[in-house]
Write a protein that holds these residues in place. Structure first.
Motif, PDB file in Angstrom:
ATOM      1  N   LEU A 102       0.833  -1.213   0.000  1.00  0.00           N
ATOM      2  CA  LEU A 102       0.000   0.000   0.000  1.00  0.00           C
ATOM      3  C   LEU A 102       0.859   1.250   0.000  1.00  0.00           C
ATOM      4  N   CYS A 103       0.220   2.369  -0.395  1.00  0.00           N
ATOM      5  CA  CYS A 103       0.922   3.647  -0.479  1.00  0.00           C
ATOM      6  C   CYS A 103       0.814   4.349   0.870  1.00  0.00           C
ATOM      7  N   ARG A 104       1.968   4.720   1.433  1.00  0.00           N
ATOM      8  CA  ARG A 104       1.982   5.383   2.735  1.00  0.00           C
ATOM      9  C   ARG A 104       1.381   6.782   2.655  1.00  0.00           C
ATOM     10  N   ALA A 105       1.400   7.383   1.460  1.00  0.00           N
ATOM     11  CA  ALA A 105       0.895   8.755   1.321  1.00  0.00           C
ATOM     12  C   ALA A 105      -0.625   8.798   1.194  1.00  0.00           C
ATOM     13  N   CYS A 106      -1.203   7.952   0.334  1.00  0.00           N
ATOM     14  CA  CYS A 106      -2.650   8.070   0.072  1.00  0.00           C
ATOM     15  C   CYS A 106      -3.442   6.839   0.494  1.00  0.00           C
ATOM     16  N   GLY A 107      -2.769   5.767   0.904  1.00  0.00           N
ATOM     17  CA  GLY A 107      -3.497   4.574   1.342  1.00  0.00           C
ATOM     18  C   GLY A 107      -3.921   3.652   0.214  1.00  0.00           C
ATOM     19  N   HIS A 108      -3.553   3.978  -1.029  1.00  0.00           N
ATOM     20  CA  HIS A 108      -3.924   3.135  -2.170  1.00  0.00           C
ATOM     21  C   HIS A 108      -3.346   1.734  -2.006  1.00  0.00           C
ATOM     22  N   ARG A 109      -4.179   0.712  -2.295  1.00  0.00           N
ATOM     23  CA  ARG A 109      -3.728  -0.682  -2.199  1.00  0.00           C
ATOM     24  C   ARG A 109      -3.584  -1.257  -3.598  1.00  0.00           C
ATOM     25  N   ASN A 126       6.545   4.703  -8.471  1.00  0.00           N
ATOM     26  CA  ASN A 126       5.650   5.703  -7.874  1.00  0.00           C
ATOM     27  C   ASN A 126       4.288   5.085  -7.611  1.00  0.00           C
ATOM     28  N   CYS A 127       3.527   5.697  -6.710  1.00  0.00           N
ATOM     29  CA  CYS A 127       2.175   5.224  -6.451  1.00  0.00           C
ATOM     30  C   CYS A 127       1.310   5.476  -7.686  1.00  0.00           C
ATOM     31  N   PRO A 128       0.619   4.479  -8.213  1.00  0.00           N
ATOM     32  CA  PRO A 128      -0.203   4.691  -9.404  1.00  0.00           C
ATOM     33  C   PRO A 128      -1.396   5.594  -9.128  1.00  0.00           C
ATOM     34  N   ASN A 129      -1.723   5.845  -7.872  1.00  0.00           N
ATOM     35  CA  ASN A 129      -2.874   6.675  -7.528  1.00  0.00           C
ATOM     36  C   ASN A 129      -2.483   8.140  -7.312  1.00  0.00           C
ATOM     37  N   CYS A 130      -1.474   8.404  -6.441  1.00  0.00           N
ATOM     38  CA  CYS A 130      -1.139   9.792  -6.107  1.00  0.00           C
ATOM     39  C   CYS A 130       0.219  10.200  -6.667  1.00  0.00           C
ATOM     40  N   ASP A 131       0.906   9.282  -7.333  1.00  0.00           N
ATOM     41  CA  ASP A 131       2.174   9.552  -7.994  1.00  0.00           C
ATOM     42  C   ASP A 131       3.307   9.901  -7.031  1.00  0.00           C
TER      43      ASP A 131
HETATM   44 ZN   LIG Z   1      -0.443   6.975  -3.159  1.00  0.00          ZN
END
Ligand SMILES: [Zn+2]
Ligand SMILES: [Zn+2]
Length: 698
Positions: free
Chosen positions: A406-413, A446-451
C-alpha cells in the motif's frame, strides 16, 4: 461391426472423427434412424470395464455433470497413437532345472519363474547377467519369444520382498487390512495414527495382499508430484517402483501407463485424484492417504471430491477402501461413529519417538520488534537449536515477500485488475503477482494513484520476507525456502529432501508444502509464524483445517532420541484451535467441532451444494443469480442462502455470485438441484457451476 458396451470406437461427428465408447442402457428411440451414422472403426484398446462405466455414470449423476464430461476424464490419453508391439522372452518348458544350469542361466530362469515375459535388457538387468547370457540361453532353445504388454513393462512389486519390521500394533492393523483385501468385498476402514506411527508401512501390507490376490491396487496421494519420500518407502517394501499417474506426466508416459493399467501390466498405481478414472480391469484395493486434504477436491470442470469418489470406485469394484490420516476429516469420523466405516488406530510413534512439545507464544505479550515478525522467544529457541547443530523450520502459509502493498501517502492498495484480490510482492522476481489469475506487473517506482515517490510499502510477511529476517538474525544458517514456486516438481522436492537429510541445510522456511509426508530426522524446532492465518477466512471448516495443517507441520519435528519443539505465534492463545494443538488433544477438538455443526445440520450432519454464477458483467451475474433466488427450492429441512457476491467477487475478469443449498442429511440434493436448474434459462455468456459438497467457499 458388432460393438459391445465398453468398446472404444471412432465415430463421425460434425465431419470429424471423434473417440467414443459404446455405452450401456436401452437405445434412445426418440432419435430417428436417418440421423444415426455407423461407427467408423474400432480403436485398438482394451474396452472400458463395467465397473468403470458404472463409476462414470455414478460420478455424473452425483456431480450433475454429463456422462460425457466424466468419461473424458477416463480417456485423457491419445488412444490413436498405437505403440509398436515389442517382443521379449519367457522360460521354455524344455529348460532344464536350475541345478543343471550355469549360475548365470539359473538366475535368468529364477527371474522368469513368475511366468511374466521380459525384454532382453530388463531380463539381463534383473538377473544381473550380460546380454550374451540371455542370447545364449535363447539360442539353446530354453527361452521362447513372447509378446510384451504394449505399456511400459512395469516392474512387478514383490509382496515377498523383505520390508521393514512392524511393531506389534502395526502388525495387528496390517493383519486386519490384509484380511479385508483377501475377502474381496467392499468395506471402508479409517487408518488413523499420529505422524511417524508407520501408517504407510501398515497399508503397504494391504497392497502386498492385493498383489498376492492377483488384483490391482490404487493409492491416491494429495501431492503426488512432491512425494519422492513416499516412493522411496514403496521401493523399500517391494524392491521396485510403482506406476505413477498425475497431470504433469509427459503425454507419451500417460499413454503407455494408461494401456499398462488397462492390460493389467501395472499392478500398483500411485496417483493424484485423476487416477480414479484409470481403466483397471480388476481393482482390488483403493487407498486414500492424507484423506483430510482439500487437494482431493477438484474445483475445475467436473467438480468432485476424490476421497468420496474413491469410496464409490471401491464399492463398484467389490474392493475395500482404506482412508489414511493423522488428522481425519470430520466427515470420515462421522462415518466411523455411525458404524459405516471401520477404525484402526496406531496410537504411538514408531520406535518410541515422543510427540513434539507444543507451546503458544502470545504475540500481545511478547511482540516482535517493530517491522519484524519473529518474536523474541522464537528467536531464542532458534538460536539454541542451531547452536546444537539441529535443524529449524519456520512455517508460514504465504508465498512471496508481502501479501499486500500500500501507499503510505494516500493509502492506495495494489489490487489485481482481474480479481478481487491484492497483488502479492515477489521481491526476488521484482513483480507484484495475483495468486488467483497469475497476472503479474513490475513493482512501480511511484504510487499509481497519487504519484508520490517511493511510498509503496509491503504490509505483512510472506516466506521471502521471513527468510530475509532470519538471514539478518542468523547470517551463518544455511537456508532453504520450500514453496510451490521454489520447489516446482518432484526432482526439486527430492533434491531438497536429500540436502536436508545430509544436513546441508540449517533453516527451512516453508509454506504448506512442508506439511505433507516429509520426514526430517534432524529437525527439532518448528516455528509457526502466524498460527491465526487460516482462521481468518471464517468458512465452515476454517478451524478444522487450521488444526489439521498445524498439527501436520508440528509432526515434522523430533525423533526418538531428540523430541521436537513447536512454537505457535498467535494473538489468541485461548482459541480452541491453539488449545487443542498445545494440549495435543485433537480428538476432543473434533468432538467439539462436531457438536457445533450438528444442531444446524452443517456437514457432515447435513448436505450442502453451491451454485456459482459467473458473467462478464455484474448486472448479468446478478440477473441470473436473482432468477435462481426466486425459484429456489423450499420445504422442510431445505434452505437456500444467497444469492450473494462471492468473496472473490471478480475472478479472472468474471463477476461471481453464489447461492448455497443446505438440506438435512436424509434429503438428496441432486433431484432438488435438477428441478431448480431446469426452471431458470441461463443466457449466453453466463455460467452456472454446481459444486456438490463444497470445500471452498470463495
Ligand atoms: Zn499513493
Ligand atoms: Zn487476478
Amino acid at each position: 461391426m458388432a460393438a459391445a458396451p465398453g468398446d472404444i470406437v471412432l465415430v463421425p461427428l460434425n465431419r470429424r472423427e471423434e473417440i467414443g465408447v459404446v455405452w450401456d442402457g436401452p437405445t434412445d428411440r426418440t432419435v430417428p434412424d436417418a440421423r444415426l451414422k455407423p461407427v467408423s472403426a474400432a480403436v485398438d484398446a482394451p474396452p472400458l470395464t463395467e465397473a468403470l462405466r458404472k463409476f462414470v455414470d455414478w460420478v455424473a449423476a452425483y456431480t450433475l455433470a454429463t456422462p460425457g464430461e466424466v468419461l473424458a476424464m477416463a480417456l485423457r490419453v491419445n488412444l490413436l497413437r498405437v505403440a509398436p508391439a515389442r517382443t521379449g522372452w519367457m522360460l521354455a518348458a524344455a529348460a532344464p532345472e536350475a541345478g543343471r544350469l550355469t549360475p548365470a542361466r539359473a538366475r535368468i530362469a529364477a527371474v522368469l519363474a513368475d511366468g511374466r515375459p521380459r525384454s532382453a535388457a530388463a531380463l539381463a538387468r534383473a538377473a544381473g547377467v550380460g546380454a550374451a547370457a540371455v542370447r545364449g540361453m535363447a539360442d539353446a532353445g530354453w527361452l521362447l519369444p513372447a509378446a510384451l504388454p504394449v505399456g511400459p513393462a512395469f516392474d512387478w512389486p514383490d509382496p515377498a520382498h523383505p520390508g521393514p519390521a512392524l511393531s506389534q500394533v502395526q502388525a495387528a492393523a496390517a493383519a486386519h487390512l490384509r484380511a479385508a483385501v483377501a475377502a474381496q468385498r467392499f468395506r471402508v476402514d479409517l487408518l488413523d495414527g499420529v505422524t511417524g506411527s508407520g501408517k504407510t508401512e501398515v497399508y503397504l501390507e494391504a497392497v502386498a495382499e492385493c498383489l498376492r490376490q492377483g488384483r490391482q491396487a490404487l493409492v491416491l496421494l494429495p501431492e503426488i508430484a512432491l512425494s519422492s519420500q513416499w516412493l522411496e518407502r514403496f521401493e523399500r517394501r517391494f524392491g521396485v517402483a510403482p506406476a505413477v499417474w498425475h497431470s504433469d506426466l509427459p503425454a507419451r508416459t500417460r499413454r503407455t501407463t494408461w494401456r499398462a493399467v488397462a492390460e493389467g501390466a501395472a499392478p500398483v498405481v500411485v496417483g493424484a485424484r485423476s487416477a480414479l478414472f484409470l481403466p483397471f480391469p480388476d481393482l482390488g484395493l483403493v487407498v486414500v492417504d492424507e484423506e483430510h486434504e482439500t487437494a482431493f477436491k477438484q474445483e475445475d470442470g467436473v467438480i468432485y471430491h476424490a476421497r468420496d469418489m474413491a469410496v464409490v470406485r471401491a464399492r463398484l469394484s467389490e474392493a475395500p477402501a482404506i482412508l489414511v490420516s493423522a488428522t481425519p476429516s470430520l466427515e470420515t469420523l462421522a462415518n466411523v461413529e455411525a458404524g459405516r466405516y471401520g477404525h484402526l488406530t496406531l496410537a504411538a510413534r514408531h520406535a518410541g519417538a515422543a510427540m513434539p512439545d507444543v507451546a503458544a507464544i502470545d504475540l500481545r505479550a511478547m511482540p516482535p520488534e517493530r517491522g519484524r515478525f519473529l518474536a523474541p522467544p522464537l528467536i531464542e529457541a532458534m538460536r539454541a537449536t542451531l547452536a546444537q547443530g539441529e535443524q529449524v523450520m519456520l512455517f508460514l502459509n504465504r508465498r512471496g515477500f508481502a501479501p499486500l502493498t500500500l501507499c503510505r501517502a494516500c493509502g492506495h492498495r495494489m489490487q489485481c485488475p482481474n480479481c478481487t484480490a491484492w497483488l502479492v510482492e515477489h521481491r526476488a522476481r521484482r513483480v507484484l503477482q495475483c495468486h488467483h489469475c497469475g497476472h503479474a506487473e513490475p513493482i512501480p517506482p511511484n504510487c499509481p494513484n497519487c504519484d508520490a515517490d517511493h511510498t509503496l510499502t509491503p504490509v505483512g510477511p510472506g516466506v521471502e520476507r521471513i527468510t530475509d529476517e532470519a538471514a539478518e538474525t542468523f547470517p551463518e544458517a544455511r537456508r532453504l525456502v520450500m514453496a510451490s514456486d521454489t520447489i516446482p516438481g518432484p526432482d526439486a522436492a527430492a533434491a531438497a529432501a536429500a540436502a536436508i537429510a545430509a544436513r546441508e541445510i540449517d533453516l527451512i522456511i516453508g509454506t504448506q508444502i512442508v506439511a505433507k509426508g516429509w520426514h526430517f530426522p534432524h529437525l527439532t524446532l518448528v516455528g509457526v509464524v502466524d498460527a491465526d492465518l487460516g482462521l481468518a477466512g471464517g468458512d465452515l471448516r476454517a478451524a478444522e483445517r487450521t488444526v489439521q495443517l498445524l498439527h501436520q507441520v508440528a509432526g515434522r519435528a523430533g525423533r526418538a532420541e531428540a523430541p521436537g519443539r513447536v512454537l505457535l505465534q498467535t494473538f489468541s492463545p485461548e482459541h480452541p484451535v491453539m488449545r487443542a494443538l498445545v494440549q495435543g488433544d485433537l480428538a476432543a477438538f473434533m468432538r467439539r467441532e462436531a457438536e457445533e455443526r450438528r444442531p444446524g445440520h452443517w456437514p457432515p450432519f447435513g448436505r450442502l451444494a453451491a451454485l456459482i454464477v459467473s458473467a462478464d458483467t455484474g448486472e448479468a451475474a446478478d440477473a441470473t443469480a436473482r432468477a435462481l433466488g426466486r425459484t429456489a427450492p423450499a420445504g422442510e429441512g431445505v434452505a437456500v442462502l444467497g444469492p450473494a457476491p462471492a468473496p472473490l467477487a471478480v475472478l479472472r475478469g468474471r463477476h461471481r455470485r453464489r447461492l448455497l443449498l443446505k438440506t438435512r442429511r436424509d434429503i438428496a440434493v441432486q433431484p432438488l438441484l435438477r428441478t431448480w436448474l431446469d426452471q431458470v434459462a441461463v443466457p449466453r455468456g453466463v455460467r452456472v457451476d454446481v459444486d456438490v459438497d463444497p470445500v471452498s467457499f470463495l
